[in-house]
Design an enzyme around this catalytic site. Sequence first.
Site, PDB file in Angstrom:
ATOM      1  N   SER A  10       0.858  -1.197   0.000  1.00  0.00           N
ATOM      2  CA  SER A  10       0.000   0.000   0.000  1.00  0.00           C
ATOM      3  C   SER A  10       0.888   1.240   0.000  1.00  0.00           C
ATOM      4  O   SER A  10       1.675   1.449   0.934  1.00  0.00           O
ATOM      5  CB  SER A  10      -0.886   0.028   1.245  1.00  0.00           C
ATOM      6  OG  SER A  10      -1.377   1.347   1.430  1.00  0.00           O
TER       7      SER A  10
ATOM      8  N   HIS B 164      -1.131  -1.259  -4.279  1.00  0.00           N
ATOM      9  CA  HIS B 164      -2.416  -0.939  -3.626  1.00  0.00           C
ATOM     10  C   HIS B 164      -2.472   0.566  -3.382  1.00  0.00           C
ATOM     11  O   HIS B 164      -1.609   1.135  -2.705  1.00  0.00           O
ATOM     12  CB  HIS B 164      -2.524  -1.706  -2.307  1.00  0.00           C
ATOM     13  CG  HIS B 164      -3.841  -1.593  -1.625  1.00  0.00           C
ATOM     14  ND1 HIS B 164      -4.946  -2.315  -2.013  1.00  0.00           N
ATOM     15  CD2 HIS B 164      -4.229  -0.828  -0.586  1.00  0.00           C
ATOM     16  CE1 HIS B 164      -5.963  -1.997  -1.213  1.00  0.00           C
ATOM     17  NE2 HIS B 164      -5.553  -1.106  -0.344  1.00  0.00           N
TER      18      HIS B 164
ATOM     19  N   ASP C 189      -4.575   3.610  -1.892  1.00  0.00           N
ATOM     20  CA  ASP C 189      -5.650   3.943  -0.938  1.00  0.00           C
ATOM     21  C   ASP C 189      -6.169   5.356  -1.160  1.00  0.00           C
ATOM     22  O   ASP C 189      -5.486   6.329  -0.864  1.00  0.00           O
ATOM     23  CB  ASP C 189      -5.116   3.823   0.501  1.00  0.00           C
ATOM     24  CG  ASP C 189      -4.992   2.382   0.924  1.00  0.00           C
ATOM     25  OD1 ASP C 189      -3.939   2.008   1.483  1.00  0.00           O
ATOM     26  OD2 ASP C 189      -5.945   1.621   0.683  1.00  0.00           O
TER      27      ASP C 189
ATOM     28  N   MET D 223      -8.842   8.185  -0.214  1.00  0.00           N
ATOM     29  CA  MET D 223      -9.704   8.556   0.917  1.00  0.00           C
ATOM     30  C   MET D 223     -10.197   9.988   0.732  1.00  0.00           C
ATOM     31  O   MET D 223      -9.441  10.858   0.315  1.00  0.00           O
ATOM     32  CB  MET D 223      -8.917   8.450   2.227  1.00  0.00           C
ATOM     33  CG  MET D 223      -8.357   7.059   2.482  1.00  0.00           C
ATOM     34  SD  MET D 223      -7.438   7.006   4.037  1.00  0.00           S
ATOM     35  CE  MET D 223      -6.640   5.409   3.876  1.00  0.00           C
TER      36      MET D 223
ATOM     37  N   HIS E 156      -8.257   1.151  -4.090  1.00  0.00           N
ATOM     38  CA  HIS E 156      -9.208   0.928  -2.989  1.00  0.00           C
ATOM     39  C   HIS E 156      -9.894   2.262  -2.691  1.00  0.00           C
ATOM     40  O   HIS E 156      -9.270   3.166  -2.127  1.00  0.00           O
ATOM     41  CB  HIS E 156      -8.413   0.408  -1.778  1.00  0.00           C
ATOM     42  CG  HIS E 156      -9.215   0.211  -0.546  1.00  0.00           C
ATOM     43  ND1 HIS E 156      -8.607  -0.011   0.684  1.00  0.00           N
ATOM     44  CD2 HIS E 156     -10.542   0.193  -0.323  1.00  0.00           C
ATOM     45  CE1 HIS E 156      -9.548  -0.163   1.610  1.00  0.00           C
ATOM     46  NE2 HIS E 156     -10.729  -0.055   1.028  1.00  0.00           N
TER      47      HIS E 156
ATOM     48  N   MET F  65     -12.081   4.536  -0.685  1.00  0.00           N
ATOM     49  CA  MET F  65     -12.727   4.785   0.600  1.00  0.00           C
ATOM     50  C   MET F  65     -13.358   6.168   0.527  1.00  0.00           C
ATOM     51  O   MET F  65     -12.891   7.137   1.156  1.00  0.00           O
ATOM     52  CB  MET F  65     -11.696   4.685   1.739  1.00  0.00           C
ATOM     53  CG  MET F  65     -11.232   3.254   1.975  1.00  0.00           C
ATOM     54  SD  MET F  65      -9.688   3.141   2.875  1.00  0.00           S
ATOM     55  CE  MET F  65      -8.540   3.300   1.505  1.00  0.00           C
TER      56      MET F  65
ATOM     57  N   MET G  82     -11.331  -6.139   5.058  1.00  0.00           N
ATOM     58  CA  MET G  82     -10.623  -5.156   5.885  1.00  0.00           C
ATOM     59  C   MET G  82     -10.370  -5.750   7.263  1.00  0.00           C
ATOM     60  O   MET G  82     -11.317  -6.194   7.936  1.00  0.00           O
ATOM     61  CB  MET G  82     -11.451  -3.879   6.027  1.00  0.00           C
ATOM     62  CG  MET G  82     -11.598  -3.058   4.750  1.00  0.00           C
ATOM     63  SD  MET G  82     -10.028  -2.630   3.991  1.00  0.00           S
ATOM     64  CE  MET G  82      -9.323  -1.570   5.262  1.00  0.00           C
TER      65      MET G  82
ATOM     66  N   GLY H 161      -8.959   3.914   7.005  1.00  0.00           N
ATOM     67  CA  GLY H 161      -8.636   5.326   7.252  1.00  0.00           C
ATOM     68  C   GLY H 161      -7.167   5.578   7.461  1.00  0.00           C
ATOM     69  O   GLY H 161      -6.648   6.631   7.092  1.00  0.00           O
ATOM     70  N   PHE H 162      -6.463   4.577   8.023  1.00  0.00           N
ATOM     71  CA  PHE H 162      -5.044   4.833   8.335  1.00  0.00           C
ATOM     72  C   PHE H 162      -4.200   3.570   8.221  1.00  0.00           C
ATOM     73  O   PHE H 162      -4.697   2.468   8.430  1.00  0.00           O
ATOM     74  CB  PHE H 162      -4.916   5.396   9.767  1.00  0.00           C
ATOM     75  CG  PHE H 162      -5.634   6.704   9.946  1.00  0.00           C
ATOM     76  CD1 PHE H 162      -6.964   6.714  10.382  1.00  0.00           C
ATOM     77  CD2 PHE H 162      -5.020   7.913   9.621  1.00  0.00           C
ATOM     78  CE1 PHE H 162      -7.663   7.917  10.508  1.00  0.00           C
ATOM     79  CE2 PHE H 162      -5.716   9.114   9.749  1.00  0.00           C
ATOM     80  CZ  PHE H 162      -7.041   9.113  10.198  1.00  0.00           C
ATOM     81  N   GLY H 163      -2.923   3.773   7.908  1.00  0.00           N
ATOM     82  CA  GLY H 163      -1.986   2.651   7.942  1.00  0.00           C
ATOM     83  C   GLY H 163      -1.480   2.475   9.370  1.00  0.00           C
ATOM     84  O   GLY H 163      -1.785   3.279  10.253  1.00  0.00           O
ATOM     85  N   GLY H 164      -0.745   1.390   9.596  1.00  0.00           N
ATOM     86  CA  GLY H 164      -0.082   1.193  10.876  1.00  0.00           C
ATOM     87  C   GLY H 164      -0.973   0.793  12.040  1.00  0.00           C
ATOM     88  O   GLY H 164      -0.570   0.854  13.204  1.00  0.00           O
TER      89      GLY H 164
ATOM     90  N   ASP I 167      -6.555  -6.691   4.025  1.00  0.00           N
ATOM     91  CA  ASP I 167      -5.986  -5.343   4.091  1.00  0.00           C
ATOM     92  C   ASP I 167      -6.052  -4.755   5.504  1.00  0.00           C
ATOM     93  O   ASP I 167      -7.124  -4.481   6.021  1.00  0.00           O
ATOM     94  CB  ASP I 167      -6.783  -4.445   3.132  1.00  0.00           C
ATOM     95  CG  ASP I 167      -6.192  -3.060   2.987  1.00  0.00           C
ATOM     96  OD1 ASP I 167      -6.843  -2.224   2.345  1.00  0.00           O
ATOM     97  OD2 ASP I 167      -5.094  -2.810   3.517  1.00  0.00           O
ATOM     98  N   GLY I 168      -4.858  -4.587   6.098  1.00  0.00           N
ATOM     99  CA  GLY I 168      -4.816  -3.861   7.367  1.00  0.00           C
ATOM    100  C   GLY I 168      -4.117  -4.631   8.466  1.00  0.00           C
ATOM    101  O   GLY I 168      -4.606  -5.682   8.867  1.00  0.00           O
ATOM    102  N   GLY I 169      -3.000  -4.092   8.938  1.00  0.00           N
ATOM    103  CA  GLY I 169      -2.293  -4.722  10.056  1.00  0.00           C
ATOM    104  C   GLY I 169      -1.618  -6.022   9.694  1.00  0.00           C
ATOM    105  O   GLY I 169      -1.319  -6.852  10.552  1.00  0.00           O
TER     106      GLY I 169
ATOM    107  N   GLY J  49       1.191  -2.087   4.130  1.00  0.00           N
ATOM    108  CA  GLY J  49       1.809  -0.774   3.967  1.00  0.00           C
ATOM    109  C   GLY J  49       3.038  -0.683   4.862  1.00  0.00           C
ATOM    110  O   GLY J  49       4.175  -0.803   4.404  1.00  0.00           O
ATOM    111  N   SER J  50       2.775  -0.550   6.155  1.00  0.00           N
ATOM    112  CA  SER J  50       3.898  -0.360   7.096  1.00  0.00           C
ATOM    113  C   SER J  50       4.845  -1.554   7.097  1.00  0.00           C
ATOM    114  O   SER J  50       6.063  -1.377   7.219  1.00  0.00           O
ATOM    115  CB  SER J  50       3.368  -0.087   8.504  1.00  0.00           C
ATOM    116  OG  SER J  50       2.252  -0.891   8.783  1.00  0.00           O
TER     117      SER J  50
HETATM  118  C1  DX5 Z   1      -6.423   1.518   5.485  1.00  0.00           C
HETATM  119  C2  DX5 Z   1      -5.954   1.089   4.094  1.00  0.00           C
HETATM  120  C3  DX5 Z   1      -4.894   0.021   4.155  1.00  0.00           C
HETATM  121  C4  DX5 Z   1      -3.624   0.487   4.890  1.00  0.00           C
HETATM  122  C5  DX5 Z   1      -2.750  -0.709   5.162  1.00  0.00           C
HETATM  123  O1  DX5 Z   1      -7.601   2.273   5.356  1.00  0.00           O
HETATM  124  O2  DX5 Z   1      -7.027   0.604   3.327  1.00  0.00           O
HETATM  125  O3  DX5 Z   1      -4.569  -0.376   2.815  1.00  0.00           O
HETATM  126  O4  DX5 Z   1      -2.932   1.412   4.095  1.00  0.00           O
HETATM  127  O5  DX5 Z   1      -1.676  -0.237   5.958  1.00  0.00           O
HETATM  128  P1  DX5 Z   1      -0.978  -1.228   7.006  1.00  0.00           P
HETATM  129  O6  DX5 Z   1      -0.500  -2.416   6.189  1.00  0.00           O
HETATM  130  O7  DX5 Z   1       0.165  -0.403   7.567  1.00  0.00           O
HETATM  131  O8  DX5 Z   1      -2.008  -1.616   8.019  1.00  0.00           O
HETATM  132 ZN    ZN Z   2      -6.459  -0.277   1.397  1.00  0.00          ZN
END
Ligand code: DX5
Ligand code: ZN
Length: 218
Positions: free
Chosen positions: A8, A33, A35, A37, A66, A68, A137, A142-145, A175-177, A197-198
Amino acid sequence: MKKMIAPSILSADFAKLGEEIQMVTTAGADFIHVDVMDGHFVPNLTIGMSVVKSINPISKIPLDVHLMIEKPEKYIREFITAGSDYLTLHVESTTQMEENLKLIHELGCKAGITLRPKTDINEIKKYLHLVDLVLVMTVEPGFGGQSFMHDQIEKIKYLKNWREQNNGNYLIEVDGGVDSVTSKLCWDAGADILVAGSAVFKGEKTIENYRKNIEGLK
Ligand code: DX5
Ligand code: ZN
């Protein structure tokens, strides 16, 4: 089934996005990917069609976009013209999901559907025969990490079973964490693609480090 990784770019260095995309691609990424928003559907604001347009000629691998955003129907055509290869919509964001998925296909793009953690899987069941990808999800969008939500693994298993029993032909993406620990849970549950992402962009900005991070997720 090949274990595929979709870094991401939300966690990439936006000041050198093109270079980051080229490095993760060389490091073994299968998708990019993206994102998107709008600050309404989620409390964050990121990038739009113009960034997809700019990175499209640079990316040698598919752009997994993606959305959002509220009322994605307003922007489907523009995101596909900009170069999206997959366009994934949130079931909570529109009252025109079936029309939107059909339009995405008419415009020659792959269609995906996704849902927030608190949304029941039954909300997307009626669309599963219309999509090429289902995005589970495992964080609140909304956020990475953020931390991985283990209770969402049931949705991955459900989708794997539904696909087998109903001759579905969608890819299952998570997707996520996602990190080197939670990734194993996702593969075991039936995921085909993991967004990270992270976990991919952490550490040194080098191809070697990105390759190590990607391999650590498989
Ligand atoms: C969150 C995004 C994810 C996010 C993943 O709303 O849809 O794609 O960027 O980031 P990590 O892998 O750091 O959770
Ligand atoms: Zn995403």
